[in-house]
Scaffold this active site. Structure first.
Site, PDB file in Angstrom:
ATOM      1  N   TYR A 199      14.532  -4.273   5.595  1.00 29.63           N
ATOM      2  CA  TYR A 199      14.000  -3.956   7.109  1.00 29.63           C
ATOM      3  C   TYR A 199      14.989  -3.493   7.810  1.00 29.63           C
ATOM      4  O   TYR A 199      16.229  -3.516   7.915  1.00 29.63           O
ATOM      5  CB  TYR A 199      13.797  -5.515   7.533  1.00 29.63           C
ATOM      6  CG  TYR A 199      12.623  -6.447   6.941  1.00 29.63           C
ATOM      7  CD1 TYR A 199      11.493  -6.015   7.302  1.00 29.63           C
ATOM      8  CD2 TYR A 199      13.126  -7.427   6.223  1.00 29.63           C
ATOM      9  CE1 TYR A 199      10.418  -6.574   6.632  1.00 29.63           C
ATOM     10  CE2 TYR A 199      11.927  -7.919   5.546  1.00 29.63           C
ATOM     11  CZ  TYR A 199      10.851  -7.730   5.676  1.00 29.63           C
ATOM     12  OH  TYR A 199       9.643  -8.476   5.076  1.00 29.63           O
ATOM     13  N   ASP A 208       9.280 -18.305   8.591  1.00 30.16           N
ATOM     14  CA  ASP A 208       8.314 -18.702   9.094  1.00 30.16           C
ATOM     15  C   ASP A 208       7.552 -19.816   8.329  1.00 30.16           C
ATOM     16  O   ASP A 208       6.942 -20.694   8.952  1.00 30.16           O
ATOM     17  CB  ASP A 208       7.385 -17.681   9.238  1.00 30.16           C
ATOM     18  CG  ASP A 208       7.841 -16.793  10.599  1.00 30.16           C
ATOM     19  OD1 ASP A 208       7.169 -17.213  11.554  1.00 30.16           O
ATOM     20  OD2 ASP A 208       8.355 -15.744  10.382  1.00 30.16           O
ATOM     21  N   LYS A 255      20.532   5.540  10.377  1.00 29.64           N
ATOM     22  CA  LYS A 255      21.423   5.041   9.392  1.00 29.64           C
ATOM     23  C   LYS A 255      20.589   5.025   8.015  1.00 29.64           C
ATOM     24  O   LYS A 255      21.052   5.350   6.829  1.00 29.64           O
ATOM     25  CB  LYS A 255      22.303   3.684   9.686  1.00 29.64           C
ATOM     26  CG  LYS A 255      22.758   2.976   8.488  1.00 29.64           C
ATOM     27  CD  LYS A 255      24.379   3.515   8.774  1.00 29.64           C
ATOM     28  CE  LYS A 255      25.254   3.123   7.852  1.00 29.64           C
ATOM     29  NZ  LYS A 255      26.682   3.105   7.935  1.00 29.64           N
ATOM     30  N   ARG A 261       6.436  -2.281   8.819  1.00 30.73           N
ATOM     31  CA  ARG A 261       5.687  -3.684   9.184  1.00 30.73           C
ATOM     32  C   ARG A 261       5.197  -3.659  10.486  1.00 30.73           C
ATOM     33  O   ARG A 261       5.810  -3.561  11.442  1.00 30.73           O
ATOM     34  CB  ARG A 261       6.815  -4.788   8.957  1.00 30.73           C
ATOM     35  CG  ARG A 261       6.393  -6.256   9.156  1.00 30.73           C
ATOM     36  CD  ARG A 261       7.273  -7.269   8.844  1.00 30.73           C
ATOM     37  NE  ARG A 261       8.334  -7.493   9.638  1.00 30.73           N
ATOM     38  CZ  ARG A 261       8.999  -8.576   9.863  1.00 30.73           C
ATOM     39  NH1 ARG A 261       8.957  -9.705   8.729  1.00 30.73           N
ATOM     40  NH2 ARG A 261      10.287  -8.879  10.679  1.00 30.73           N
ATOM     41  N   GLU A 310       3.361 -16.680   4.647  1.00 34.41           N
ATOM     42  CA  GLU A 310       4.388 -17.547   5.291  1.00 34.41           C
ATOM     43  C   GLU A 310       3.876 -18.558   6.279  1.00 34.41           C
ATOM     44  O   GLU A 310       4.479 -19.039   6.744  1.00 34.41           O
ATOM     45  CB  GLU A 310       5.367 -16.636   6.556  1.00 34.41           C
ATOM     46  CG  GLU A 310       4.427 -15.503   7.099  1.00 34.41           C
ATOM     47  CD  GLU A 310       5.267 -14.354   7.947  1.00 34.41           C
ATOM     48  OE1 GLU A 310       6.583 -14.524   8.168  1.00 34.41           O
ATOM     49  OE2 GLU A 310       4.754 -13.183   8.136  1.00 34.41           O
ATOM     50  N   ILE A 313      18.195  -7.431   4.706  1.00 34.28           N
ATOM     51  CA  ILE A 313      18.361  -7.259   6.173  1.00 34.28           C
ATOM     52  C   ILE A 313      19.506  -6.251   6.615  1.00 34.28           C
ATOM     53  O   ILE A 313      19.590  -5.771   7.640  1.00 34.28           O
ATOM     54  CB  ILE A 313      18.360  -8.331   6.985  1.00 34.28           C
ATOM     55  CG1 ILE A 313      19.443  -9.586   6.401  1.00 34.28           C
ATOM     56  CG2 ILE A 313      17.050  -8.990   7.193  1.00 34.28           C
ATOM     57  CD1 ILE A 313      20.082 -10.088   7.622  1.00 34.28           C
ATOM     58  N   LYS A 370      19.860   3.672  16.077  1.00 33.01           N
ATOM     59  CA  LYS A 370      21.287   3.737  15.313  1.00 33.01           C
ATOM     60  C   LYS A 370      20.840   3.330  13.922  1.00 33.01           C
ATOM     61  O   LYS A 370      21.058   4.069  12.863  1.00 33.01           O
ATOM     62  CB  LYS A 370      22.200   2.771  15.944  1.00 33.01           C
ATOM     63  CG  LYS A 370      23.456   2.671  15.060  1.00 33.01           C
ATOM     64  CD  LYS A 370      24.628   2.148  16.064  1.00 33.01           C
ATOM     65  CE  LYS A 370      25.982   2.450  15.178  1.00 33.01           C
ATOM     66  NZ  LYS A 370      26.287   1.187  14.464  1.00 33.01           N
ATOM     67  N   ASP A 429       7.547 -10.995 -32.950  1.00 30.81           N
ATOM     68  CA  ASP A 429       6.251 -10.622 -33.122  1.00 30.81           C
ATOM     69  C   ASP A 429       5.635  -9.957 -32.055  1.00 30.81           C
ATOM     70  O   ASP A 429       6.337  -9.534 -30.923  1.00 30.81           O
ATOM     71  CB  ASP A 429       5.574 -11.930 -33.706  1.00 30.81           C
ATOM     72  CG  ASP A 429       5.688 -13.254 -32.559  1.00 30.81           C
ATOM     73  OD1 ASP A 429       5.975 -12.641 -31.589  1.00 30.81           O
ATOM     74  OD2 ASP A 429       4.679 -14.102 -32.651  1.00 30.81           O
TER      75      ASP A 429
END
Ligand code: COA
Ligand code: MG
Length: 318
Positions: free
Chosen positions: A12, A166, A23, A70, A139, A236, A19, A284
């Protein structure tokens, strides 16, 4: 042909952080989920949408296999605005849909995709090389009860994600380091994804990302998730990516075993032997099937399977 789907780590990146967005472009990661949901405050949603649209207009960064966004949940009332903005982005590969509680959440997004991007329907003859996909976050208790309907709700659905925070909130449950309180939900999700033949099942976030114990905790969580049938994990922080991608790739010994089985099975088959032995254990049809799957996965993960093959080309069935 569409590239094989593999999401050992799903990172995420908050859509409101210039920034972190910058990155992210230098990272090596299977899947990035640029976030418009909980890491972005209400007042920043519009600006974050614009930033993501701009970012996904740029040429793809070499190290990112899949770029997802998301969006906000359907029940939040914000999903329509999110979709109207991000579906204009040429380099969007997937949508991550949070709080997917019932089939109707997926119907909403599915209808939007059909209308906005008809050529990117998974079975469209026009553009089969870049179908767009949905990965749904499970969730809540209601979502667990509705899993069969959710997995059948959309041809775009490509995976399920378990969101622990959640879920814990919904059930008012107490979290423990062993994660036993989540066993039923995680197992239900992994089983439902498999039954619907979805390529990915992505496990909970390990929120401990810094400190001396962080890597060990993450490795243990990965092994635990893999044991339940998950094939990836949400992360994260960039420091968590490599650990997850290693943990959810076939290990060195696993690849070696799989290659030996496949090599020897070709010989066994020629000799008319359906069941045979390797290292004193019976091999097998299902075992060979598992070995072939490991070999295929290892190739997708970039492991030097051919090198192992050369070393074990003389393997004979016992
Ligand atoms: N994506 C891209 N870059 C990230 C990143 C992420 N998720 N998390 C951290 N970074 C970057 C930082 O910007 C920093 O960059 P720099 O080397 O150029 O200074 C570097 O990685 C090291 O980060 P660090 O200082 O250790 O962490 P932080 O304090 O900047 O950030 C968090 C910590 C938890 C706030 C941050 O990792 C984060 O926001 N993660 C995502 C949270 C999220 O999206 N939650 C919702 C889904 S559960
Ligand atoms: Mg959540």
């Amino acid at each position: 042909m569409a590239a094989p789907i593999i999401r050992r780590a799903l990172l995420y990146v908050p859509g409101s952080s210039k920034k972190m967005l910058n990155k992210s472009r230098g990272l090596n990661v299977d899947c990035i989920a640029y976030d418009l949901e909980d890491s972005v405050t209400l007042g920043k949603k519009a600006e974050a949408r614009q930033s993501l649209r701009h970012l996904l207009e740029q040429p793809r960064a070499a190290g990112i296999r899949e770029q997802a966004v998301r969006i906000n949940s359907v029940e939040s009332g914000l999903a329509l605005d999110d979709l109207q903005e991000v579906l204009k982005s040429p380099h969007l590969d997937a949508l991550v849909l949070p709080k997917c509680n019932s089939a109707s959440d997926l119907h909403f997004v599915t209808d939007m995709l059909r209308q906005a991007l008809p050529s990117r329907h998974p079975s469209s003859p026009a553009s089969p090389s870049n179908p767009i996909r949905i990965i749904a976050l499970i969730e809540s208790a209601k979502a667990i009860q509705n899993l069969p309907a959710i997995t059948a709700a959309s041809p775009y659905l490509s995976g399920l994600i378990f969101a622990a925070e959640d879920f814990a909130l919904d059930l008012s449950l107490t979290r423990t380091p062993g994660l036993t309180e989540f066993l039923y939900a995680r197992s239900a999700i992994a089983t439902a994804a498999r039954a619907a033949n979805l390529p990915s099942t992505i496990d909970l976030v390990c929120t401990a990302y810094a400190g001396a114990q962080a890597q060990k905790v993450l490795e243990e969580e990965c092994a635990n998730g893999k044991g339940l049938g998950f094939n990836g994990k949400q992360v994260i922080h960039p420091s968590q990516v490599e650990v997850c991608q290693r943990a959810f790739s076939p290990g060195e010994q696993e690849v070696e075993w799989a290659v030996r089985v496949v090599v020897a099975d070709e010989k066994a088959e020629r000799a008319g032997r359906g069941a045979w032995t390797l290292d004193g254990k019976m091999i097998d049809v299902p075992v060979v099937g598992k070995a072939r799957a490991v070999v295929e996965k290892a190739r997708v993960c970039g492991i030097d399977v051919e090198g192992v093959w050369e070393r074990w080309g003389d393997q004979e069935p016992e």
